[in-house]
Write an enzyme that holds these catalytic residues in place. Structure first.
Site, short mmCIF file in Angstrom:
data_model
loop_
_atom_site.label_atom_id
_atom_site.label_comp_id
_atom_site.label_asym_id
_atom_site.label_seq_id
_atom_site.Cartn_x
_atom_site.Cartn_y
_atom_site.Cartn_z
N LYS A 84 0.83 -1.20 0.00
CA LYS A 84 0.00 0.00 0.00
C LYS A 84 0.87 1.25 0.00
CE LYS A 84 -3.76 1.94 2.85
NZ LYS A 84 -4.59 1.66 4.05
N SER A 159 -9.35 1.64 3.60
CA SER A 159 -8.53 2.39 2.67
C SER A 159 -7.52 1.54 1.90
CB SER A 159 -7.77 3.47 3.45
OG SER A 159 -6.88 2.90 4.40
N SER A 183 -9.28 -0.69 7.81
CA SER A 183 -8.84 -0.49 6.43
C SER A 183 -8.28 -1.72 5.73
CB SER A 183 -7.81 0.63 6.37
OG SER A 183 -8.43 1.87 6.63
#
Length: 478
Positions: A84, A159, A183
């Site tokens: 990420k 996220s 997330s």
């Protein structure tokens, strides 16, 4: 005939270790898939093709040496993965999902990246996220939104939505994510994956943005519990300067070891109703939760329905701390003008948070952890809940650019179950057990005592192995 991306990450690692597959060939397979498929999906912000091929070549050399010497490497040695874009990788683009940082380059490797290098994994690229990982969708000002591989009109959640979409679409065998309010688990549920949020301090958050609140942790996204456990093993470990450090697992061993063991008979508290006031549970998510409870009982576990009071004070405390987190990014005036409306709103909210309110919010977090320990974990081993209150939503449905306060309330109602594990630092796992009538994934969540990830992964693996096969296993683009 199966393609390389049909293999689990551990199967890929075993094939590389045994000399049946090269890391270079596997890496090229994924890079080719990314090149063909990701333009429509938007899972990656940056593809690190040159670095990936360099790391794959090094992994093949190390594997050859290990076979000759009779030594054992990490089970994920030579396996590609995605990271990420909220963490730094030296000399690689590092946007944090913000237009303000479009061209920023990482100065160093964050500790989690160091661990992944040491495990011999291969970095395919940095995945998409919302700005500063603040919302639970994956839309930002850098480009098109990330699409859900199961339905391109829908959001993969967030996220860590780019990481989840990459794994669900077969553009990576597994992926790193971060989880400060759900997330990892939110996109795991929306994309039909396993998502592990470890205990606070299990994986180092340093050195560039250590989380002093304890909300955030690195986590793992994969198609199987064993793959996700192996990735947590690769990332885990104390590093100098860490604010939090989790103790070793009960019974020792690796998390992968525990994912391969039977959990024994467990006492499970079922929490159907969320602890967030006015949050409504969608019938599809209620059905997934109910089916999981039945399956657990059939496996010999004791499942008892428990009620916990909804508490608006928890939402208020999280809002105070989350807004200060948004404001912690130091920006120049021209960079401030590039921010998304929701980010700007949270930073403005932070201006009104007093030191006393911030202190009280952190004390509230501690109180929630003590409450769960006293009221639930004295009598039960695991908590079962839905992961989300709704199935995957349409892209843009959670955004309210003209009214960010309403957006925050809408997101809170969408994800009322996940945040409690961030407030408390307790581990949780989202397991993909069901599809709703529209064929969309709906996960359920298992939560456990601090540092007791082994019980959760053992139970999650048992669930995944014994639940009836869900068709189709993969989205059409697979």
């Amino acid at each position: 005939m199966a393609e390389l991306h049909d293999l689990t990450a551990l199967e890929q690692g075993a094939a590389i270790a045994g000399g049946e597959l090269s890391s270079v060939a596997l890496t090229d397979h994924y890079l080719d898939r990314i090149d063909r498929e990701d333009k429509a999906l938007g899972a990656y912000l940056t593809v690190t093709a040159d670095l990936a091929r360099e790391q794959a070549s090094a992994a093949d050399r190390d594997t050859a040496d290990a076979r000759r010497d009779g030594t054992r490497l990490s089970p994920l040695h030579g396996v590609p993965l995605a990271v990420k874009d909220l963490v730094q990788v030296a000399d690689v683009r590092y946007t944090s999902g913000s237009r303000a940082f479009t061209d920023r380059i990482g100065d160093l490797d964050d500790h989690v990246v160091t661990r992944l290098r040491e495990a011999g994994t291969v970095l395919l690229g940095k995945t998409n996220l919302p700005e500063f990982a603040l919302p639970c969708y994956t839309e930002n000002g850098l480009g098109p939104p990330t699409r859900n591989p199961w339905d391109p009109e829908r959001s993969p959640g967030g996220s860590s939505g780019g990481s989840a979409a990459a794994v669900a679409a077969g553009l990576a065998p597994l992926a790193h994510g971060t989880d400060a309010g759900g997330s990892v688990r939110i996109p795991a549920s929306a994309c039909g994956l396993v998502g592990i949020k470890p205990s606070r301090g299990r994986i180092s958050n340093g050195p560039s943005r250590p989380d002093i609140t304890g909300l955030s942790t690195h986590g793992a996204l994969a198609r199987t519990v064993a793959d996700a456990a192996a990735l947590v093993d690769a990332m885990a470990g104390h590093m100098p300067g860490d604010v939090y450090t989790a103790p070793g697992y009960p019974g020792g061993g690796t998390l992968l070891d525990h994912a391969r063991r039977e959990p024994g008979r467990l006492r499970i508290a079922g929490l159907r109703a969320p602890m967030v006031p006015d949050a409504a549970l969608h019938p599809d998510c209620a059905a997934a939760y109910g089916a999981a409870a039945v399956t657990l009982a059939e496996l010999g576990h004791t499942v008892e329905e428990v009620e916990m009071p909804a508490d608006g004070g928890i939402v208020e405390a999280f809002t105070h701390v989350w807004s200060v987190e948004a404001a912690s990014y130091e920006l120049e005036p021209h960079e401030e003008r590039e921010l998304m409306p929701f980010t700007a709103y949270l930073r403005d909210v932070a201006n009104g948070v007093t030191a006393r309110q911030y202190d009280q919010a952190l004390r509230t977090f501690r109180g929630v952890g003590q409450m769960l320990t006293d009221l639930l974990f004295g009598a039960y081993d695991v908590i079962l809940t839905p992961t989300l209150a709704e199935p995957p939503v349409l892209t843009g449905e959670l955004r309210e650019d003209s009214d960010p306060a309403a957006e925050f309330a809408r997101m809170t109602a969408f994800m009322p179950y996940t945040t409690v594990y961030n407030l408390t630092g307790l581990p949780a796992v989202s397991v993909p057990l069901s599809r709703n009538p529209d064929g969309l994934p709906t996960g359920v969540m298992l939560g456990g005592r601090y540092a007791d990830e082994p019980t959760l992964v053992s139970l999650a693996a048992q669930l995944q192995a014994t639940t009836a096969e869900v068709t189709p296993r993969h989205p059409a683009m697979w």
